[in-house]
Scaffold this active site. Structure first.
Site, PDB file in Angstrom:
ATOM      1  N   CYS A 109      25.550  -0.381  41.672  1.00 10.70           N
ATOM      2  CA  CYS A 109      25.207  -0.479  40.255  1.00 10.70           C
ATOM      3  C   CYS A 109      26.455  -0.821  39.430  1.00 10.70           C
ATOM      4  CB  CYS A 109      24.536   0.810  39.809  1.00 10.70           C
ATOM      5  SG  CYS A 109      23.690   0.695  38.218  1.00 10.70           S
ATOM      6  N   THR A 110      26.750  -0.036  38.399  1.00 14.20           N
ATOM      7  CA  THR A 110      27.869  -0.356  37.514  1.00 14.20           C
ATOM      8  C   THR A 110      29.230  -0.012  38.105  1.00 14.20           C
ATOM      9  OG1 THR A 110      27.543   1.766  36.405  1.00 14.20           O
ATOM     10  CG2 THR A 110      26.494  -0.176  35.403  1.00 14.20           C
TER      11      THR A 110
END
Length: 325
Positions: A109-110
């Site tokens: 993800c981030t």
């Protein structure tokens, strides 16, 4: 030796993302039961960090464990300075510098924002959660952001999209390290598909659909069992006891593909499975998978996964020494 995976938990980490690496890698083992990975979790100071799930995580290790990592996994923080600044904090930058040069880097993800700020994604293709893809591209223009894929494997550095895409990436790593059979067994242990449509070239396997009482599922099962035989729409529609028009419409509704496209994909997957798990000649595999000739197999395998049959076999033959011959 067991491959050591170190998960670095940062402040504000997404709790689901944090658990993915441990769940997947600790489920990967040889047929003898020997684990293939050791997964450890650390924080920057060895103290607790806040998660998005309303609890704090108390790790067993501090940043010193990063120096022993074979693979480093960075699950994404939900928000904060890491997603707003091009630079890492001095503490984080110092911790990342202790990682061995040959180690593999993985973001979920981030977590890609961390790798980008560290300069590891410069000139590379990478991905992150689609909601933050534009932010990543704007903040780090030197990164080639691909927002519509599940994950990107760029060799030593791998990035995934949000949430469950991290599972797909970790399974891909297991498959790359140890072959298809172990990766699929791992997927079964954690009760997830071994394959998901991802909009990208992926070395992953699609399981055969289960037979249902209605629709085209039974015909798809029959197609999968007779991939070496020539088929046409009339024959398939007759097997499903439908008109050609109704069969084509129902097939696309249930699979998202035309019968021809679905059949081609299944033939490619059969060829991949045979290349990975048998010593059959490429000519025999081409016939058994329904391509007829090695030229046909080579063309379609290259279009699907970007490599020729022999190269695929070298890279993805099962590496479990305990597997029966």
């Amino acid at each position: 030796m067991t491959h050591r995976v170190v998960v670095l938990a940062l402040e504000g980490v997404v709790a689901f993302d944090l658990s993915i690496a441990s769940r997947v890698f600790t489920s990967a083992s040889l047929s003898s039961g020997r684990p293939l990975y050791e997964t450890l979790t650390c924080t920057l100071d060895g103290g607790p960090v806040r998660t998005t799930a309303g609890f704090r995580l108390m790790p067993d290790h501090g940043p010193e464990i990063l120096a022993t990592a074979d693979t480093v996994v960075i699950p994404g923080p939900y928000e904060g300075p890491l997603m707003e600044s091009k630079e890492l904090s001095p503490e984080l930058a110092a911790a990342l510098k202790t990682v061995p040069e040959k180690a593999r880097w993985v973001s979920i993800c981030t977590g890609a924002f961390v790798l980008a700020a560290a300069g590891m994604l410069d000139g590379r293709e990478a991905t992150t959660h689609w909601f933050h893809a534009d932010e990543l591209a704007e903040l780090h223009p030197q990164v080639h952001v691909t927002p519509d894929v599940l994950f990107v494997d760029d060799g030593q550095v791998l990035t995934s999209a949000g949430a469950a895409a991290g599972i797909d990436l970790c399974l891909h790593i297991v498959r790359t390290d140890h072959g298809s059979e172990i990766a699929n067994h791992t997927a079964r242990r954690i009760v997830v598909p071994a394959w998901r449509e991802g909009g990208q070239r992926q070395f992953i396997e699609r399981p055969v659909p289960e037979v249902a009482d209605a629709g085209t599922s039974a015909t798809r099962q029959w197609m999968s069992e007779h991939l070496d035989q020539p088929v046409d729409l009339r024959r398939l529609a007759a097997h499903a006891r439908m008109s050609v028009r109704t069969f084509t419409r129902r097939f696309r509704e249930e699979t998202g593909l035309s019968p021809g496209r679905w059949l081609l994909r299944e033939r490619v997957e059969r060829a991949r499975h045979l290349l990975e798990s048998t010593d059959l000649s490429v000519e025999r595999i081409a016939r058994d998978a329904g391509f007829g000739t090695t030229a046909g197999l080579r063309q379609h395998l290259n279009a699907a996964v970007g490599v020729a049959p022999l190269a695929y076999r070298r890279n993805f033959t099962c590496k479990d020494p305990g597997r029966p011959a």
